[in-house]
Design an enzyme around this catalytic site. Structure first.
Site, PDB file in Angstrom:
ATOM      1  N   GLY A 326       0.828  -1.204   0.000  1.00 52.79           N
ATOM      2  CA  GLY A 326       0.000   0.000   0.000  1.00 52.79           C
ATOM      3  C   GLY A 326       0.862   1.254   0.000  1.00 52.79           C
ATOM      4  N   SER A 327       0.392   2.267   0.710  1.00 54.27           N
ATOM      5  CA  SER A 327       1.067   3.562   0.664  1.00 54.27           C
ATOM      6  C   SER A 327       2.454   3.526   1.287  1.00 54.27           C
ATOM      7  CB  SER A 327       0.214   4.607   1.391  1.00 54.27           C
ATOM      8  OG  SER A 327      -1.027   4.722   0.734  1.00 54.27           O
ATOM      9  N   THR A 328       2.752   2.509   2.092  1.00 54.12           N
ATOM     10  CA  THR A 328       4.110   2.453   2.658  1.00 54.12           C
ATOM     11  C   THR A 328       5.140   2.279   1.557  1.00 54.12           C
ATOM     12  OG1 THR A 328       3.939   0.074   3.004  1.00 54.12           O
ATOM     13  CG2 THR A 328       3.326   1.474   4.852  1.00 54.12           C
ATOM     14  N   PHE A 329       4.659   1.927   0.349  1.00 53.58           N
ATOM     15  CA  PHE A 329       5.575   1.734  -0.770  1.00 53.58           C
ATOM     16  C   PHE A 329       5.902   3.055  -1.483  1.00 53.58           C
ATOM     17  CE2 PHE A 329       6.469   0.500  -5.216  1.00 53.58           C
ATOM     18  CZ  PHE A 329       7.534  -0.374  -4.980  1.00 53.58           C
TER      19      PHE A 329
END
Lengths: 648, 382
Positions: A326-329
């Site tokens: 998700g957005s942690t990427f």
């Protein structure tokens, strides 16, 4: 009645002739016997001597003591404790029924055990000791010892077994041992003879299995002289074996315990990695199970309840579970864009709430859009359109290469079971595995850590540590073997522009310290320990256009297994990163709500090496946090008993 | 020449007979028995009990019996031949009814102080009867079919009784000894050729009949033959005895592993180590030297018997002495072949060495007859 003398003389001559003939035959036979004897005793003597030795000499293995496992501070995690058994020798017992009857008056015997012992006794020679009862308490053993004169042939015996005093906290890291099964033997090419000792325990999963060679040690052996029935007459000589090596793990037992308790009953996992050395300070997966059950031999009912639990307690989610990051990427996508030089840090993208990519709309999580937005704000507010846009400019191959540099899609070599390698896809991968061309839509999905992208919590923690330090930190689980310090995982400097990294760290800082940041609620107030992180919420379902039109259903209204995964990665302190933490709460909903507070609490616990001062928390949360700390202290699970009196 | 023509005056009388005994033979017998005591002491783990001491007592008794038999003139024994044979037959038949079962076979009668094995007795009385028969039979009738049939029946009747016990080893020994005596007595060689041919046919029949309703041997006897032919086929079952025996014997080497140092016998790998397989213990502990020495002692005993037999002009004495030597030879030849893996395990003890009372006593009676023949041999010219 006289016979003619000629007849008599002739008969006598005939007798003499035949006697000599017979004597000659006898002599020939005796000669044959002598030659046969010479052949066997002189020509073949060595061969027969060898066979006689094989008959006489028996090699008995002396099982090695298994190495013990400690945490980084010397707290014991895997321990050998004495195990008391009651042994019976049939030939010394005399009246078997009477002796067993007398014994059962003193000690509660399992009728099943007794029946099994009786069958075993019937099959084996009378001098062979047979186990009558196992895992007997010390009290029972003393009763047997005191009444020894009245119980002929019965002796208490002490052996060793494995116990995990920390119970469920280290179940996934350490794994457990169990008796060698036929399956285990079939998996090993050339099984050591020691494995065939009855009740010998080997590691089944986790560190116990992966470091089996070091932990087991080398079996000793003694040569004994046995007679034809197998009774040992005397010991000829003995060769001492080598004890198994003691392992010290990088894990901190108190922190691990806290993490496990903080994850509570969620289906979640968390990893705490030391940014300097790569030491895994905590690596936990919830819910967990008691590994001691497996050492004793788990009951069918217990095992079924573990395998049928939808939260999958047996799975080691921290290394085995892979999730769309998700957005942690987004840091990786941003870094790939900055490194390529195509996108500058101050370049802006207009976010209307969606991006049209080859006639398909890719939505931002914020329906109305973020408007004109730059790198720092896009990360802080987790704008998706910004990343669609830059990713399309940069291309998937650069993003995938950057992901691998930061440890995503790469298998980290840890002595744990089923360490997953995740996936950082590129064009080549898709055509190889799926036989299809890479589409721009795939790039858009990948840019926000969705689509094919998969990472384990361990990989996310490693990624964060690498972002924080600029070095390719590698995780280390075994700190030392028998006191010999193992190589640390500090790693080389990664080949990226330090200025770009600094920009990203600044953006991550704003995520949890800027009022508009997605994880502002989970900030740390203490200036010395400022937290920098990134939230992530990864979809496990496709949101259709119709649903989007009608309004996306809130997570709380969905069934558990269709809710989003909540993720959070962070490092702290911001100025001098010490730890990186990743938290994944399966189907937990939004990352900022479900994962970030957990990660923050864990981080504080790690930074302070215990319960942090309440001043580290935002003022308005302090009351709630204090209550939470109190509750956790109360609910701290009782430790697995270590005294061996656990006759289940 | 018959005993009726003996110059009785010239034969020694009274206690003087003791000086006329074949003392060399007596010393040989004592040496062999001594070897036996030594080995029985060894297999008991360096103890006179349970085997060496009773064996010594029996041998002392045996010596006395031998002396007694030796003192009695040989012509008395000739006259007793038929009676002795009939007694043996009656005993063999009574074993059927009163016999004690040992190792799956009815072999002995308990007569208080010892167990009597009538089949052992039969070996001697058969020899005596045949010797007496051929002493009586005029030489020109020896090869006539009718006069050949009579001794054949004399041999086959007890053989049949022994086979019923069942004791294949002893019955073969009886037939071999009887046949040997007939051969010595001068029966035409064509009969023996015929018997050998028939024997080959019988062996074929025995193997062909296996598994059918009319099979000639017991299953365990077939198994013993199988085991003999290929001991490794069943190393822990029936082949165990032969395999372990060969290991013990072979591991002796030139000079053996030392007195009471034989691991095979001391650790009980050897079966029946105090009876049928005692030779392997000797060979293990004293090696080729020890085994060969015992073989030498046995050969000397045979040699003395043959010279005694050839020296006497009395036909009965010659035939009895040679018959006894054949029996003795068969005893140790079969036993040694068995333990060396040259013959199937048939349960024949090593004469004078194996633990066992009746076999030794019967042998001492037999050697008493040899001694008597020697003492009372016809002396010419006085």
């Amino acid at each position: 009645m006289k016979r003619p003398p000629r007849d008599v003389e002739g008969a006598h001559r005939k007798l003499s002739r035949r006697a000599l003939l017979l004597g000659g035959m006898q002599a020939a036979f005796i000669g044959g016997l002598a030659m046969r004897m010479r052949y066997m005793q002189v020509d073949q003597a060595d061969q027969f001597r060898l066979l006689a030795e094989e008959n006489r000499v028996n090699i008995r293995l002396i099982p090695p003591t298994r190495g013990e496992v400690f945490d980084r501070n010397g707290a014991i995690l895997g321990q050998n404790i004495p195990l008391y058994r009651i042994i019976i020798v049939r030939e010394d017992a005399g009246d078997l029924d009477k002796v067993i009857g007398d014994l059962s008056k003193l000690v509660a015997l399992d009728p099943e055990d007794v029946e099994r012992a009786r069958t075993e006794m019937r099959r084996s020679p009378p001098f062979l000791p047979i186990t009558l009862a196992e895992r007997v308490t010390w009290d029972d053993i003393s009763k047997v010892a005191v009444n020894a004169p009245a119980l002929p042939g019965i002796t208490p015996e002490v052996g060793l077994t494995r116990v995990y005093p920390q119970g469920p906290d280290f179940a996934h890291v350490l794994g457990y041992v169990g008796p060698v099964s036929d399956y285990d033997l079939s998996q090993i090419d050339d099984p050591e003879p020691v494995l065939r000792i009855p009740r010998f325990q080997i590691g089944k999963v986790g560190v116990e299995a992966k470091r089996e060679r070091q932990l087991r040690g080398k079996a000793g052996a003694k040569r004994v002289e046995v007679n034809a029935t197998g009774r040992v007459m005397r010991e000829l000589d003995r060769r001492e074996g080598q004890q198994g090596a003691d392992l010290q793990l990088s894990v901190d037992a108190t922190l691990q315990e806290y993490v496990q308790a903080r994850l509570g009953n969620e289906s979640a996992s968390a990893v705490v990695i030391d940014c300097e050395t790569g030491d895994l300070r905590a690596i936990s997966s919830a819910p967990s199970f008691d590994p001691n059950l497996f050492v004793r031999g788990i009951s069918v009912a217990d095992y079924r309840s573990l395998t049928e639990d939808p939260y999958r307690p047996l799975a080691n989610k921290s290394v085995q579970g892979t999730y769309p990051p998700g957005s942690t990427f987004k840091m990786i996508t941003a870094l790939a864009a900055l490194e390529s030089g195509i996108v500058g840090p101050d370049d802006t993208v207009y976010c209307p709430g969606y991006l049209e990519v080859s006639s398909r709309r890719f939505h931002c999580w914020k329906r109305g859009g973020h408007g004109r937005i730059d790198l720092l704000n896009s990360l802080k507010r987790s704008c998706d359109v910004y990343y669609y846009d830059v990713a399309l400019k940069v291309g998937i191959d650069r993003i995938s290469a950057m992901a691998q540099k930061f440890g995503l899609g790469v298998r980290h070599d840890l002595p744990m079971s089923a360490v997953a390698s995740g996936l950082a896809p590129n064009r080549d991968w898709k055509s190889r595995v799926h036989g299809q061309d890479w589409l721009v839509g795939d790039t858009a999905n990948a840019s926000i850590g969705q689509g094919f992208m998969l990472a384990s919590p361990l990989q996310l923690a490693v990624m964060t540590a690498r972002l924080a330090t600029g070095r390719s930190v590698t995780p280390r689980l075994v700190k030392s073997i028998d006191g010999v310090e193992q190589a640390t995982g500090a790693g080389e400097t990664i080949d990226v522009n330090e200025n770009n990294l600094r920009k990203l760290r600044r953006a991550m800082f704003s995520v949890s310290n800027d009022r508009r940041g997605t994880a502002y609620g989970s900030r740390i107030i203490d200036d010395a320990f400022r937290l920098a992180g990134k939230t992530g919420t990864s979809q496990v379902r496709n949101i259709t256009a119709a649903e989007r039109a009608a309004g996306v259903i809130r997570n709380a209204d969905l069934p558990w297994e269709r809710r989003d995964h909540a993720l959070f990665v962070c490092f702290a302190p911001y100025d001098d990163p010490k730890y990186a933490v990743s938290v994944v709460v399966e189907h937990g909903g939004g990352g900022s709500k479900a994962a970030a507070p957990v990660a923050r609490d864990i981080m504080l616990q790690a930074l302070f090496g215990g319960t942090p001062p309440i001043e580290a928390y935002p003022r308005k949360d302090r009351g709630r946090i204090e209550a939470q700390q109190e509750r956790m202290k109360r609910e701290r699970r009782p430790r697995a008993r270590t005294d061996g009196k656990d006759r289940a | 020449m018959s005993y009726l023509e003996y110059t009785v005056k010239s034969t020694p009388t009274g206690l003087r007979k003791v000086f006329y005994m074949n003392w060399a033979l007596t010393v040989l017998l004592m040496s062999v028995a001594g070897v036996g005591f030594l080995m029985l002491y060894s297999v008991a783990g360096g103890s006179f009990t349970p085997w060496a001491e009773p064996q010594m007592k029996r041998f002392a008794l045996g010596l006395a019996v031998m002396m007694f038999v030796a003192m009695v003139p040989i012509w008395f024994w000739r006259n007793m031949a038929v009676v002795a044979y009939l007694i043996s037959i009656i005993l063999l038949i009574s074993v059927e009814f009163f016999g004690t079962v040992g190792m799956g076979a009815q072999r002995w009668i308990d007569i208080g102080f010892m167990r009597l094995q009538p089949s052992e007795l039969m070996k001697i009385t058969l020899v005596m009867l045949l010797a007496a028969y051929y002493d009586w039979l005029p030489g020109n009738k020896t090869s006539r079919p009718f006069w050949v049939l009579i001794p054949v029946i004399m041999i086959l009747f007890p053989t049949f009784l022994v086979l019923r016990q069942p004791d294949l080893g002893t019955s073969i020994l009886l037939m071999a000894a009887g046949g040997g005596l007939m051969f010595l007595a001068g029966v035409h060689w064509a009969y023996f050729a015929a018997v050998i041919a028939a024997g080959v046919g019988l062996v074929t029949a025995v193997f062909q009949s296996r598994g059918t309703e009319w099979q000639l041997l017991k299953n365990y006897q077939y198994r013993r033959i199988d085991t003999f032919l290929d001991p490794s086929s069943d190393p822990l079952g029936a082949g165990y005895h032969i395999t372990q025996s060969k290991i013990a014997l072979g591991s002796g080497g030139w000079t053996g592993r030392g007195f009471m140092q034989g691991t095979q016998s001391r650790l009980n790998f050897l079966p029946e180590k105090h009876t049928d397989f005692i030779f392997t213990t000797l060979a293990e502990e004293f090696g080729f030297v020890g085994g060969f020495s015992l073989l030498g002692l046995y050969s000397l005993i045979i040699l003395f018997c043959i010279t005694t037999a050839l020296a006497t002009k009395d036909r009965f004495s010659s035939l009895v002495t040679l018959g006894i030597s054949i029996n003795f030879f068969l005893f140790f030849a079969v036993n040694m072949s068995m333990v060396m893996g040259l013959a199937p395990v048939v349960g024949v003890p090593l004469p004078m060495v194996s633990y066992g009372g009746s076999a030794m006593l019967v042998l001492m009676v037999a050697f008493g007859l040899v001694q008597s023949a020697h003492i009372h041999r016809p002396r010419l010219g006085s």
